[in-house]
Design an enzyme around this catalytic site. Structure first.
Site, PDB file in Angstrom:
ATOM      1  N   ASP A 356       0.859  -1.178   0.000  1.00  0.00           N
ATOM      2  CA  ASP A 356       0.000   0.000   0.000  1.00  0.00           C
ATOM      3  C   ASP A 356       0.904   1.238   0.000  1.00  0.00           C
ATOM      4  OD1 ASP A 356      -2.299   1.621   0.304  1.00  0.00           O
ATOM      5  OD2 ASP A 356      -1.961   1.686   2.458  1.00  0.00           O
ATOM      6  N   LYS A 519      -1.919  28.652  -9.504  1.00  0.00           N
ATOM      7  CA  LYS A 519      -0.920  27.652  -9.102  1.00  0.00           C
ATOM      8  C   LYS A 519      -1.237  26.372  -9.873  1.00  0.00           C
ATOM      9  CE  LYS A 519      -3.559  26.134  -5.036  1.00  0.00           C
ATOM     10  NZ  LYS A 519      -3.600  26.035  -3.579  1.00  0.00           N
ATOM     11  N   ASP A 748      -1.661  -0.960   5.971  1.00  0.00           N
ATOM     12  CA  ASP A 748      -1.990  -0.506   7.317  1.00  0.00           C
ATOM     13  C   ASP A 748      -3.457  -0.210   7.519  1.00  0.00           C
ATOM     14  OD1 ASP A 748      -1.812   3.053   7.465  1.00  0.00           O
ATOM     15  OD2 ASP A 748      -2.017   1.822   5.668  1.00  0.00           O
ATOM     16  N   ASN A 751      -8.681  -1.114   3.940  1.00  0.00           N
ATOM     17  CA  ASN A 751      -8.726  -1.399   2.511  1.00  0.00           C
ATOM     18  C   ASN A 751      -7.596  -2.324   2.060  1.00  0.00           C
ATOM     19  OD1 ASN A 751      -6.993   0.846   3.123  1.00  0.00           O
ATOM     20  ND2 ASN A 751      -6.790   1.201   0.934  1.00  0.00           N
TER      21      ASN A 751
END
Length: 1125
Positions: A356, A519, A748, A751
């Site tokens: 992940d 920006k 962690d 998902n």
């Protein structure tokens, strides 16, 4: 068979549904109670028995504990409280009692109990913010907005009077899609899309309350549709061992059959001569009885003791992981944890690592790290950062002043009237004004809430430098700059999109000047710069420097507009805003007409902070020939930036980007890329493959899957973005099933649970996204960098230890128990044993029990420092060449030869019998004790030959076992008649230990057995040296550095090495004929702004007035407090 695959097939075919409002009896759907446990009341017994009989070792307590934990977790979730409208009043009920059609109410910071369609909220224009990190791993907030037809329904009376129905698609696993229609009685049907749906597992943020109608509950929610069935994991070494135990059992049956036939033939040949042991009545030989007799005689050939030994060995190995101080995260006092010991050796064979991104590689923290203003770079405090490297490793994810933007030079230039003072002031003002951030006051503190963490980082960075964004109203923003307060009128917001790669805002400054601040990515800003713009080349050089550092960059620029220019453009803007068809494109074309002739101010560099030592860890793992795939739910641009930051991608690496909308387009681009690779297909090349979730859905189609996998395996790095949890599991399963290699998944968040459970080995990181990942993992660590030691050290050691223990246990069992077969040829296959029964029973239990433990617990192929210094050593265990069916049976054949020598050499030595002192003659036990002693000595010395790392436990296990047998033999032969046991052994020690033949054979027989092993080992280490032998030689001579040849050099010494080295990727010299391949240098931009939502960015910024307080709404205070409790 994968449970999630069954679930996917089932739900994709599910029927559409209709939800009736305030008519609960008509809504007969799935209950909201869920279960993630492996077993039910009815399936427990058969599945559990299957588990026990499918593996040789017994893991009863471990799996029962896991079972109990999962049911406990389910009960905690199902018993959570929520508020629903029942009988025209708000009631507090448990999650498991929520039904489809219920109207639920959630307050700020609460999780949604089911999938609901948003009716109304306390937010502006009935909008709300939700955190979806449990679903997709993204930390930026998502905006959801209720339908205008229901936005005003907030009171109990209004909600109770709702009448109608919702027609929607059936339950499915797709997070980003929802198709439904709201039919309110007396009104026209209204379409409902994903922007009106709040999913189970999402958390309400920055919104006082929301109301919603439940459409999916329990196992039918999208969160549960993405869950994966827990798999029963067994290591590849264990599978090979179990299979060979079965083969050994078949061999035992063959030996019994041969012995039975041999007995019949022997009796037929010698029956007349041995009339004295024959029965008077000659009966037909009982073939079945003899078979059973020989099975009992040879049954010890099966290494039953191995199973107990391995359980103890693996348990101790797990303790070593748990106790490792190098994997102790002192900031949170979290140690690594082996949640199962069955997969210890699998850690040493990992070939594919699926990781992940958010929370695993990164810390979920965005900070303004550096910037360039008017051609001057600020925040380049590299020396200070290096000095704090060690401190960072212990508090890697804590935001401290030392690691945020910190450069006093900028403030000095601002205060001391530096020539660039005006540019600095305008630069910081732009950061405070051009954004969609909302300030929230908490006493004297200001908290910034943003759907884009990048924008929040810029606003916080400007605040640190004295430019503070304080207030937002629908038509203005107020900032405090250098002790003064300035208010900017917001005229227009020119929205960000992935196509535009920029955001602009038109304001009227406090002096009355109309100014456009912008920006965006350097590629779109530079092509719009004025010819009068300064610092262009200097800023570009700084941008390239930032990109090499892995920072996420944005260029900032402005242009002053005359009132006439602005009014002329405003007319075009209003026309574009009212276009019916292609309104978005018309607005973007309109934006482009005014975003011209910019004056460049500089650029920002945001650090999506990596966890400590992530780049070094990835580099080390790549050297260990471990291929790393990043599977994330985050945006593609963000994932690419992180991949460069952590050194997974290099600047010159071509990137194959697959972003298609149909099966045909996906198939075409994949097939073309495969054709372009030609003969390089299937080999690791210096390429990167980048694919999003929408394209992956087509790439996993049966017609495309094979070519997609071949293309992915041909790339050095693979990035999969915008994935659902189920897609992560599908990717892991694809590699797991079609590539003969060990996979590891690390994450962690919730998902990541699917891929963690699907991979051969699942590692959870105890991070900020709850404990679901760690609770469903096999191993738990606190930092990604700890994976380096877990694999390269513990994994390699455990693999060597377990495999040596297995090979040695097979060896020592074959050595002793095949001797009974040799003896059968001498005793007429009568079933007589040559060794005392108690000695046979205590062979594995006592006299040869310590060497397997020393090999399985204390053995080291080389030191920890060498394994970390030379990651290439990992390939020794990774390839599995040191343990396979061939190696195991070579060991068994070696044991067979040793047993032959151990039986026949003493037998021939005593062939003519001998007379002992006192006139006594010897018997079969006299020979048996000779043989047994030589077996114990040989087997223990063989363990010494296998030992690479000698320590006090090794000496105790080997020499102690030999001494223990001799002491036991002396005591055991003198027990009778004091202790009525084994009278036939009485006086055996007195006869054996004084016999000169015994002591002669004590040295000659083991030497004759082991000399061949010593010679073979010497020849192999001399002629076929591996990297492992070279490292061990350097260790023994205390040389700290091993001068390894580079990839471009050839060493004759290393060419003959039998060890497969980690192959360097093929330089990519392929001519790609499709536009999906990006050959240019990366120029990342730092936007993760939510786009294409029902509520536009302009509507969002005009909806907030932070000068006014927001009330809690209609939730009774007693109910709110009950839910919060």
């Amino acid at each position: 068979m994968m449970g999630w695959r069954q679930s996917l097939q089932r739900t994709d075919m599910s029927k559409a549904r209709t939800i009736y409002l305030n008519e609960p009896l008509k809504n007969t759907f799935c209950k909201n109670s869920i279960s993630t446990a492996k077993y039910s009341m009815w399936s427990f017994l058969p599945l559990y028995l299957y588990l026990q009989f499918s593996k040789a070792a017994n893991a009863f307590f471990l799996f029962i504990t896991i079972l109990q934990k999962r049911h406990l977790a389910d009960r905690l979730v199902n018993s959570k409280s929520t508020i629903v409208l029942r009988q025209n009043a708000w009631q507090v009920i448990q999650w498991k009692e929520v039904n489809v059609g219920d109207i639920v109410k959630a307050t700020n910071e609460q999780f949604l109990p089911a999938d609901v369609v948003l009716i109304s909220s306390s937010g502006p224009q009935a909008s709300c913010y939700v955190a979806t990190s449990n679903l997709d791993g993204e930390t930026n907030l998502k905006i959801r907005q209720a339908l205008l037809e229901t936005a005003e329904m907030q009171t109990e009376k209004q909600l109770s009077s709702l009448s109608g129905k919702i027609e929607c698609e059936g339950p499915n696993c797709h997070f980003n899609s929802f198709t439904g229609t709201l039919h309110l009685n007396g009104s026209s049907p209204v379409p409902v899309g994903p922007e009106q749906v709040l999913l189970r597992g999402t958390q309400l943020k920055n919104t006082e309350w929301i109301l919603g109608i439940v459409v999916y509950t329990g196992l039918e929610t999208k969160f549960m549709q993405n869950s994966v069935k827990s798999l029963l994991k067994r290591s590849s070494v264990e599978k090979v061992t179990n299979l060979q135990i079965l083969v050994l059992f078949v061999l035992l049956l063959v030996m019994s059959l041969v012995s039975c036939v041999g007995g019949m033939l022997w009796k037929d040949k010698h029956g007349v001569d041995i009339w004295y042991i024959m029965k008077k009545e000659h009966n037909t030989h009982s073939f079945g009885f003899d078979i059973l007799m020989f099975i009992i005689l040879y049954h010890n050939l099966i290494p039953i003791s191995l199973l107990v030994t391995l359980e103890i060995v693996k348990y101790v190995q797990a303790l070593f992981i748990n106790w490792d101080e190098d994997m102790h995260y002192k900031a949170n006092n979290v140690y690594a944890m082996a949640r199962t010991s069955n997969l210890n050796e699998e850690l040493g064979q990992v070939k594919y690592l699926f990781s992940d991104k958010t929370g695993t590689l990164t810390c979920n923290i965005m900070t303004l790290k550096k910037c360039t203003i008017a051609g001057i770079i600020y925040g380049d405090q590299s020396s200070r950062s290096d000095a704090g490297g060690k401190k960072l490793s212990q508090s890697a994810c804590s935001v401290t002043e030392a690691y945020e933007f910190n450069d006093p030079t900028l403030l000095r230039n601002l205060k001391n009237n530096h020539p660039t003072k005006a540019c600095i002031k305008e630069f910081l003002t732009l950061l405070c004004v051009c954004h969609t951030v909302v300030p929230e006051r908490d006493g004297n503190n200001i908290n910034y809430q943003a759907s884009s963490p990048d924008e929040a980082a810029l606003v916080k960075g400007a605040k640190k430098l004295g430019f503070v964004f304080t207030t937002r109203t629908p038509y203005s923003v107020t900032i405090e700059a250098m002790g003064e307060e300035f208010t900017f009128e917001i005229l227009n917001v020119l929205e960000f999109s992935s196509n535009r790669k920029r955001m602009s805002i038109i304001v009227r400054t406090p002096t009355g000047q109309v100014r456009l601040y912008c920006k965006g990515a350097d590629s779109v800003i530079y092509e719009r710069l004025s010819e009068d713009s300064l610092f262009v080349e200097e800023t570009l050089t700084h941008l390239e420097y930032f990109a090499k550092e892995g920072l996420r960059t944005l260029c900032v620029a402005y242009i002053d507009l005359t009132e006439a220019e602005y009014q002329q453009w405003l007319v075009k803007y209003k026309e574009a805003s009212t276009v019916v068809q292609d309104r978005t494109q018309s607005l973007e074309d309109c934006y482009d007409t005014i975003e011209r002739k910019f004056l460049l101010l500089g650029a920002t560099a945001i650090e999506d902070r990596l966890q400590a030592r992530v780049p070094e860890t990835i580099t080390s793992l790549l050297k260990a020939n471990i291929r790393i795939w990043v599977l994330t739910g985050d945006k593609q641009e963000t994932a690419i930036n992180i991949a460069y930051s952590c050194k997974l991608l290099s600047g010159q690496m071509p990137r194959i980007q697959l972003n298609t909308d149909s099966l045909e387009a996906t198939q075409e681009v994949i097939n073309q890329s495969c054709q372009d690779l030609g003969t390089l297909l299937g080999k690791e090349n210096d390429l990167a493959l980048i694919i999003d979730g929408k394209t992956l859905k087509h790439a996993l189609h049966s017609e495309v899957k094979k070519n997609f996998l071949s293309l992915a395996l041909s790339c050095r790095a693979v990035l999969c973005c915008r994935l659902s949890p189920l897609q992560k599991a599908e990717i892991v399963d694809l590699v797991k099933k079609h590539v003969k290699a060990i996979t590891l998944a690390i994450g962690d968040g919730a998902n990541d649970v699917g891929m963690i459970q699907t991979a051969h080995v699942g590692v959870g990181i105890s991070g900020n996204e709850g404990m679901l990942a760690t609770n469903n993992s096999d191993y738990t660590i606190a930092q990604f960098s700890y994976l380096e030691k877990l694999l390269l050290v513990h994994g390699a050691w455990n693999y060597f230890r377990v495999t040596k223990c297995i090979l040695y246990c097979f060896y020592k069992n074959v050595v002793l128990y095949i001797i009974e077969l040799w003896f059968a040829f001498m005793n007429g296959f009568s079933g007589q044993i040559i060794i005392d029964r108690w000695c046979i029973s205590l062979y594995n239990l006592v006299f040869t029990s310590l060497p397997p433990f020393t090999l399985g617990i204390c053995e080291q192929c080389c030191s920890q420092e060498s394994l970390l210094r030379h990651p290439q050593l990992y390939t020794v265990s990774q390839t599995g060449d040191t343990f396979n069916i061939k190696v195991l049976w070579i060991q068994c054949v070696n044991a067979l030869v040793h047993s032959f020598i151990l039986f026949w050499l003493p037998t021939k030595m005593l062939e003519h019998d001998m007379v002992l002192q006192g006139g006594h003659t010897t018997d079969y036990l006299f020979l048996g004790n000779f043989i047994y002693t030589y077996v114990v000595v040989t087997v223990c010395l063989k363990a010494g030959l296998e030992t690479l790392s000698w320590n006090k436990f090794s000496h105790l296990g080997i020499w102690g076992s030999i001494a223990l047998w001799l002491v036991f033999f002396a005591v055991y032969s003198s027990l009778w008649p004091t202790i009525p046991i084994s009278p036939e052994m009485t006086g055996q020690a007195n006869m054996v230990l004084v016999c000169p033949y015994f002591w002669l054979g004590f040295f000659i027989v083991p030497f004759a057995c082991l000399i061949q092993n010593v010679m073979w080992k010497s020849i192999r280490n001399t002629c076929k040296r591996t990297l492992l032998e070279e490292v061990r030689e350097m260790e023994s001579s205390r040389v700290q550095e091993l001068d390894l040849p580079r990839d471009s050099e050839k060493s004759p010494r290393m060419e003959t090495a039998n060890l497969p080295k980690s192959p360097s990727p093929q330089p990519c010299e392929v001519v790609f004929r499709n536009n999906s391949v990006d050959l240019g240098n990366p120029h990342g931009y730092a936007f993760s702004q939510v786009e294409q939502t029902e509520i536009s960015q302009e509507e969002l910024v005009r909806a907030y007035d932070t000068t006014k307080s927001i009330t809690m709404g209609t939730v009774p205070s007693a109910l709110s407090e009950a839910v919060l409790e």
